[in-house]
Motif scaffolding. Sequence first.
Motif, PDB file in Angstrom:
ATOM      1  N   SER A  50       0.850  -1.194   0.000  1.00 30.23           N
ATOM      2  CA  SER A  50       0.000   0.000   0.000  1.00 30.23           C
ATOM      3  C   SER A  50       0.886   1.243   0.000  1.00 30.23           C
ATOM      4  O   SER A  50       2.050   1.204   0.407  1.00 30.23           O
ATOM      5  CB  SER A  50      -0.924   0.017   1.219  1.00 30.23           C
ATOM      6  OG  SER A  50      -0.207   0.334   2.392  1.00 30.23           O
ATOM      7  N   ARG A  51       0.332   2.339  -0.464  1.00 29.82           N
ATOM      8  CA  ARG A  51       1.100   3.588  -0.551  1.00 29.82           C
ATOM      9  C   ARG A  51       1.671   3.997   0.805  1.00 29.82           C
ATOM     10  O   ARG A  51       2.858   4.341   0.905  1.00 29.82           O
ATOM     11  CB  ARG A  51       0.197   4.680  -1.103  1.00 29.82           C
ATOM     12  CG  ARG A  51       0.853   6.028  -1.190  1.00 29.82           C
ATOM     13  CD  ARG A  51      -0.074   7.022  -1.852  1.00 29.82           C
ATOM     14  NE  ARG A  51       0.297   8.372  -1.544  1.00 29.82           N
ATOM     15  CZ  ARG A  51      -0.517   9.397  -1.599  1.00 29.82           C
ATOM     16  NH1 ARG A  51      -1.773   9.219  -1.952  1.00 29.82           N
ATOM     17  NH2 ARG A  51      -0.106  10.597  -1.315  1.00 29.82           N
ATOM     18  N   SER A  52       0.857   3.954   1.848  1.00 26.18           N
ATOM     19  CA  SER A  52       1.352   4.385   3.163  1.00 26.18           C
ATOM     20  C   SER A  52       2.450   3.448   3.671  1.00 26.18           C
ATOM     21  O   SER A  52       3.445   3.911   4.234  1.00 26.18           O
ATOM     22  CB  SER A  52       0.212   4.476   4.180  1.00 26.18           C
ATOM     23  OG  SER A  52      -0.425   3.236   4.350  1.00 26.18           O
ATOM     24  N   SER A  53       2.297   2.160   3.445  1.00 22.57           N
ATOM     25  CA  SER A  53       3.323   1.201   3.880  1.00 22.57           C
ATOM     26  C   SER A  53       4.642   1.447   3.149  1.00 22.57           C
ATOM     27  O   SER A  53       5.713   1.428   3.759  1.00 22.57           O
ATOM     28  CB  SER A  53       2.869  -0.237   3.639  1.00 22.57           C
ATOM     29  OG  SER A  53       1.765  -0.553   4.446  1.00 22.57           O
ATOM     30  N   MET A  54       4.556   1.697   1.860  1.00 26.48           N
ATOM     31  CA  MET A  54       5.772   1.933   1.072  1.00 26.48           C
ATOM     32  C   MET A  54       6.433   3.258   1.458  1.00 26.48           C
ATOM     33  O   MET A  54       7.658   3.337   1.575  1.00 26.48           O
ATOM     34  CB  MET A  54       5.457   1.860  -0.412  1.00 26.48           C
ATOM     35  CG  MET A  54       5.099   0.422  -0.822  1.00 26.48           C
ATOM     36  SD  MET A  54       4.508   0.198  -2.502  1.00 26.48           S
ATOM     37  CE  MET A  54       5.798   0.888  -3.468  1.00 26.48           C
ATOM     38  N   GLU A  55       5.629   4.303   1.693  1.00 34.98           N
ATOM     39  CA  GLU A  55       6.197   5.587   2.117  1.00 34.98           C
ATOM     40  C   GLU A  55       6.902   5.451   3.466  1.00 34.98           C
ATOM     41  O   GLU A  55       7.995   5.972   3.654  1.00 34.98           O
ATOM     42  CB  GLU A  55       5.094   6.647   2.234  1.00 34.98           C
ATOM     43  CG  GLU A  55       4.571   7.132   0.909  1.00 34.98           C
ATOM     44  CD  GLU A  55       3.386   8.072   1.035  1.00 34.98           C
ATOM     45  OE1 GLU A  55       2.896   8.505  -0.024  1.00 34.98           O
ATOM     46  OE2 GLU A  55       2.943   8.374   2.169  1.00 34.98           O
ATOM     47  N   MET A  56       6.271   4.748   4.371  1.00 36.95           N
ATOM     48  CA  MET A  56       6.825   4.642   5.714  1.00 36.95           C
ATOM     49  C   MET A  56       8.029   3.707   5.781  1.00 36.95           C
ATOM     50  O   MET A  56       8.865   3.850   6.671  1.00 36.95           O
ATOM     51  CB  MET A  56       5.746   4.212   6.702  1.00 36.95           C
ATOM     52  CG  MET A  56       4.616   5.229   6.848  1.00 36.95           C
ATOM     53  SD  MET A  56       5.165   6.922   7.198  1.00 36.95           S
ATOM     54  CE  MET A  56       5.818   6.704   8.846  1.00 36.95           C
ATOM     55  N   SER A  57       8.143   2.791   4.845  1.00 33.22           N
ATOM     56  CA  SER A  57       9.319   1.916   4.836  1.00 33.22           C
ATOM     57  C   SER A  57      10.522   2.617   4.200  1.00 33.22           C
ATOM     58  O   SER A  57      11.655   2.190   4.367  1.00 33.22           O
ATOM     59  CB  SER A  57       9.021   0.600   4.123  1.00 33.22           C
ATOM     60  OG  SER A  57       8.785   0.822   2.751  1.00 33.22           O
ATOM     61  N   ASP A  58      10.278   3.734   3.492  1.00 33.61           N
ATOM     62  CA  ASP A  58      11.343   4.529   2.887  1.00 33.61           C
ATOM     63  C   ASP A  58      11.363   5.891   3.575  1.00 33.61           C
ATOM     64  O   ASP A  58      10.616   6.797   3.218  1.00 33.61           O
ATOM     65  CB  ASP A  58      11.076   4.693   1.389  1.00 33.61           C
ATOM     66  CG  ASP A  58      12.096   5.580   0.698  1.00 33.61           C
ATOM     67  OD1 ASP A  58      13.080   6.010   1.344  1.00 33.61           O
ATOM     68  OD2 ASP A  58      11.892   5.867  -0.500  1.00 33.61           O
ATOM     69  N   LYS A  59      12.223   6.047   4.579  1.00 31.10           N
ATOM     70  CA  LYS A  59      12.254   7.275   5.377  1.00 31.10           C
ATOM     71  C   LYS A  59      12.639   8.510   4.558  1.00 31.10           C
ATOM     72  O   LYS A  59      12.451   9.629   5.008  1.00 31.10           O
ATOM     73  CB  LYS A  59      13.201   7.128   6.575  1.00 31.10           C
ATOM     74  CG  LYS A  59      12.813   6.008   7.534  1.00 31.10           C
ATOM     75  CD  LYS A  59      11.427   6.197   8.099  1.00 31.10           C
ATOM     76  CE  LYS A  59      11.080   5.137   9.114  1.00 31.10           C
ATOM     77  NZ  LYS A  59      10.154   4.138   8.660  1.00 31.10           N
TER      78      LYS A  59
END
Length: 156
Positions: A50-59
């Motif tokens: 998901s977009r939020s998961s991917m954003e949060m895994s890439d600081k």
Amino acid sequence: MKKLVAYFSASGVTEKVAKKLADVVNGDLFEIIPKEPYTDEDLDWTNKKSRSSMEMSDKSSRPAVATEVVNISQYDVIYLGFPIWWYIAPTIINTFLEEYDLTGKTIIPFATSGGSDMGRTNEYLRGSCKGATLKEGRRFRTSVSSEELKTWSENV
């Protein structure tokens, strides 16, 4: 001292607290709106793609912001609200902070969450607050009272 209550609210929960806080501190209210709105699928934290998961895994992720504070230089204190995602602020908060010269300002985070505390929020926000004083933030329930917000804002 002129105050701004800036907030990002994916589901409306943080917005409720931000509006109450703006009234309590007599501050201007500003909504941080993503250029690309989040869908329910984007916010599905159980989906690693998901977009939020991917954003949060890439600081280093910096989602674009569609709104802009006009004349941020007029504010001395910025209360900064957001939901807690993965024990920190969503990376769109870093985007917001990095768009402005924050020299001499005081940044005071506040958050909402279903159960997480502030976690490592300040650790991840500190680099985005160049020249500003970053205070320790606090997580609030949606049902927080105006009196509790007033006491907190006076003591932070």
